[in-house]
Enzyme design. Structure first.
Site, PDB file in Angstrom:
ATOM      1  N   LEU A  66       0.836  -1.216   0.000  1.00  0.00           N
ATOM      2  CA  LEU A  66       0.000   0.000   0.000  1.00  0.00           C
ATOM      3  C   LEU A  66       0.861   1.251   0.000  1.00  0.00           C
ATOM      4  CD1 LEU A  66      -2.797  -0.950   2.569  1.00  0.00           C
ATOM      5  CD2 LEU A  66      -3.099  -0.538   0.125  1.00  0.00           C
ATOM      6  N   TYR A  71      10.562   4.959   7.115  1.00  0.00           N
ATOM      7  CA  TYR A  71      10.824   4.053   8.237  1.00  0.00           C
ATOM      8  C   TYR A  71      10.193   2.681   8.075  1.00  0.00           C
ATOM      9  CZ  TYR A  71      12.088   8.497  10.256  1.00  0.00           C
ATOM     10  OH  TYR A  71      12.672   9.715  10.476  1.00  0.00           O
ATOM     11  N   ASP A 207       3.513  16.137  11.894  1.00  0.00           N
ATOM     12  CA  ASP A 207       3.920  15.614  10.578  1.00  0.00           C
ATOM     13  C   ASP A 207       2.828  15.801   9.537  1.00  0.00           C
ATOM     14  OD1 ASP A 207       5.794  14.459   8.921  1.00  0.00           O
ATOM     15  OD2 ASP A 207       5.301  12.393   9.438  1.00  0.00           O
TER      16      ASP A 207
HETATM   17  N1  LIG Z   1      -3.884   2.344   6.709  1.00  0.00           N
HETATM   18  C1  LIG Z   1      -3.378   2.542   5.485  1.00  0.00           C
HETATM   19  N2  LIG Z   1      -4.098   2.255   4.378  1.00  0.00           N
HETATM   20  C2  LIG Z   1      -3.585   2.454   3.146  1.00  0.00           C
HETATM   21  N3  LIG Z   1      -2.355   2.956   2.906  1.00  0.00           N
HETATM   22  C3  LIG Z   1      -1.585   3.271   3.960  1.00  0.00           C
HETATM   23  C4  LIG Z   1      -2.046   3.090   5.301  1.00  0.00           C
HETATM   24  N4  LIG Z   1      -1.070   3.507   6.144  1.00  0.00           N
HETATM   25  C5  LIG Z   1      -0.063   3.932   5.363  1.00  0.00           C
HETATM   26  N5  LIG Z   1      -0.351   3.798   4.050  1.00  0.00           N
HETATM   27  C6  LIG Z   1       0.522   4.150   2.903  1.00  0.00           C
HETATM   28  O1  LIG Z   1       1.859   3.845   3.231  1.00  0.00           O
HETATM   29  C7  LIG Z   1       2.685   5.032   3.153  1.00  0.00           C
HETATM   30  C8  LIG Z   1       3.763   4.950   4.217  1.00  0.00           C
HETATM   31  O2  LIG Z   1       3.176   4.853   5.512  1.00  0.00           O
HETATM   32  P1  LIG Z   1       3.690   5.708   6.743  1.00  0.00           P
HETATM   33  O3  LIG Z   1       3.590   7.173   6.429  1.00  0.00           O
HETATM   34  O4  LIG Z   1       2.971   5.242   7.953  1.00  0.00           O
HETATM   35  O5  LIG Z   1       5.241   5.249   6.782  1.00  0.00           O
HETATM   36  P2  LIG Z   1       6.514   5.982   7.431  1.00  0.00           P
HETATM   37  O6  LIG Z   1       7.715   5.170   7.092  1.00  0.00           O
HETATM   38  O7  LIG Z   1       6.275   6.224   8.884  1.00  0.00           O
HETATM   39  O8  LIG Z   1       6.485   7.342   6.614  1.00  0.00           O
HETATM   40  P3  LIG Z   1       7.325   8.705   6.749  1.00  0.00           P
HETATM   41  O9  LIG Z   1       8.477   8.533   5.831  1.00  0.00           O
HETATM   42  O10 LIG Z   1       6.356   9.771   6.280  1.00  0.00           O
HETATM   43  O11 LIG Z   1       7.683   8.870   8.210  1.00  0.00           O
HETATM   44  C9  LIG Z   1       1.714   6.191   3.319  1.00  0.00           C
HETATM   45  O12 LIG Z   1       2.180   7.379   2.706  1.00  0.00           O
HETATM   46  C10 LIG Z   1       0.456   5.658   2.621  1.00  0.00           C
HETATM   47  O13 LIG Z   1       0.552   5.864   1.229  1.00  0.00           O
END
Ligand SMILES: Nc1ncnc2c1ncn2[C@@H]1O[C@H](COP(=O)(O)OP(=O)(O)OP(=O)(O)O)[C@@H](O)[C@H]1O
Length: 364
Positions: A66, A71, A207
């Site tokens: 998705l 991270y 964020d």
């Molecule tokens: N519940 C969900 N349903 C669908 N897609 C999701 C969901 N949660 C996250 N995503 C997708 O996954 C991507 C990455 O998730 P997330 O932002 O939680 O990761 P991260 O590694 O913490 O990101 P960042 O680099 O912004 O800190 C999101 O931008 C979104 O496109």
């Protein structure tokens, strides 16, 4: 996410028991942040004991990716017995401590009851190589794909930082920039309400950006905030790590009031909401960074604020209606103590935000 919290402190009373220098925080604000921090510590201790130890494939069937962040990655999975679709966020152990995982998991769990925040299932999993947790899947991507960039970009560049020009798969002839008016107002109302919910729990989200706003339907009627790895209790002392981005509030770019950093406040999120609304209305950022000496677009904005003269209105702000000027003026007050709370958005929802607004309800 997951910033290790060891390097972060919290503003606190002086050693003699008085409130000392709280870096501008009132004792009540400090208390709110401390209560939020204690509640999270309790929740993390309990969650740590109840983590499911299993390999993800034993419990869930992988369907498709998705998304991927800095991270972690997020997968669409189905429950092996029930078939329920779920979003599984995986954080590699190599780059994520147990504490950082538990922190993000518990913050999401404590906030996920709001309609505009991704719901959490309270299931945390420890596998050999990853920590994971489950949330509701939101299947229409993130807001960045819905914001029609202004061709040629704006002052601070196009939202999302991609090459100029309409995006593949979207109507190239559409004159609309940003989001359609009704969709922009709906998003603004839902995001302001989600942030209010976070602030009322003594937390600061930290964020806000289109990539963290997930879209629930093709017409962008409902959105949900995700990714709570940067969320911290009010009053946590933080310094800017890395160069500022358009969403960074100006007080974070200044030398901090305490040697350990700035005690964070919900005003940081109000600023980011103002920048995001500007992007929704114009398709570009108002500036690259809120530093007058380094960014002429921000400097122009400050000159206009100071004079209030229509002749000083910066060109990028040209298409906005008076209600949007006033709303953004409140959210983008460079002085955090004078900046309005995110709830101020609700008062402007019934008025046009762009000059010559198209028909209501015209979604992307
Ligand atoms: N519940 C969900 N349903 C669908 N897609 C999701 C969901 N949660 C996250 N995503 C997708 O996954 C991507 C990455 O998730 P997330 O932002 O939680 O990761 P991260 O590694 O913490 O990101 P960042 O680099 O912004 O800190 C999101 O931008 C979104 O496109």
């Amino acid at each position: 996410m997951p910033g290790e919290r060891a390097a972060e402190g919290q503003a606190g009373p002086a050693e003699d028991g008085t409130c000392g220098d709280l870096g501008g925080l009132t004792p009540e604000e400090l208390r709110q942040g401390q209560e939020a921090a204690l509640a999270l510590e309790d929740m993390m201790a309990l969650s740590s004991q109840t983590l499911v130890r299993a390999e993800v494939d034993e419990l869930y069937q992988q369907v498709r990716p998705l998304g991927q962040g800095r991270y972690g990655r997020v997968l669409l999975v189905t429950h092996r017995q029930k078939g329920t679709p779920l979003a599984l966020k995986q954080l590699p152990k190599a780059s994520t401590s147990r504490r950082a995982f538990l922190y993000e998991f518990c913050v999401g769990l404590s906030l996920g009851t709001h309609a505009a925040i991704v719901g959490a299932y309270g299931v945390g999993i420890e596998s050999a190589a990853c920590y994971s947790f489950l949330t509701e899947p939101v299947l229409h991507g993130d807001l960045i794909a819905f914001i029609q960039p202004k061709v040629g970009g704006g002052p601070g560049g196009r939202v999302g930082g991609e090459p100029a020009g309409p995006r593949p798969g979207r109507c190239p002839a559409r004159p609309q920039v940003g989001l359609a008016p009704a969709a922009a107002r709906r998003c603004a109302a839902q995001l302001a309400s989600a942030l209010e919910h976070i602030h009322a729990r003594g937390l600061v989200y930290r964020d806000l950006k289109p990539e963290n706003v997930l879209v629930c339907d093709p017409r962008c009627r409902r959105v949900k905030l995700t990714d709570f790895g940067h969320t911290r209790p009010r009053g946590t002392l933080l310094r800017l790590a890395g160069p500022p981005i358009p969403y960074t509030a100006p007080e974070l770019c200044q030398p901090p009031p305490l040697p350990e950093g700035l005690p964070i406040q919900p005003a940081l999120d109000a600023w980011a909401l103002g920048v995001l609304l500007f992007c929704l209305l114009t398709g570009y950022f108002p500036w690259d960074q809120p530093l007058a000496e380094a960014d002429p677009f921000y400097e122009d904005f400050l000159v206009w604020r100071a004079s209030g003269q229509p002749s000083d209105r910066p060109q990028p702000w040209a298409g906005l209606a008076p209600a949007a000027d006033t709303l953004l003026g409140q959210l983008l007050d460079p002085e955090p103590r004078k900046r309005s709370a995110v709830s101020c958005v609700q008062a402007y929802l019934g008025q046009p935000w762009r000059q010559q607004e198209g028909p209501e309800g015209a979604g992307p």
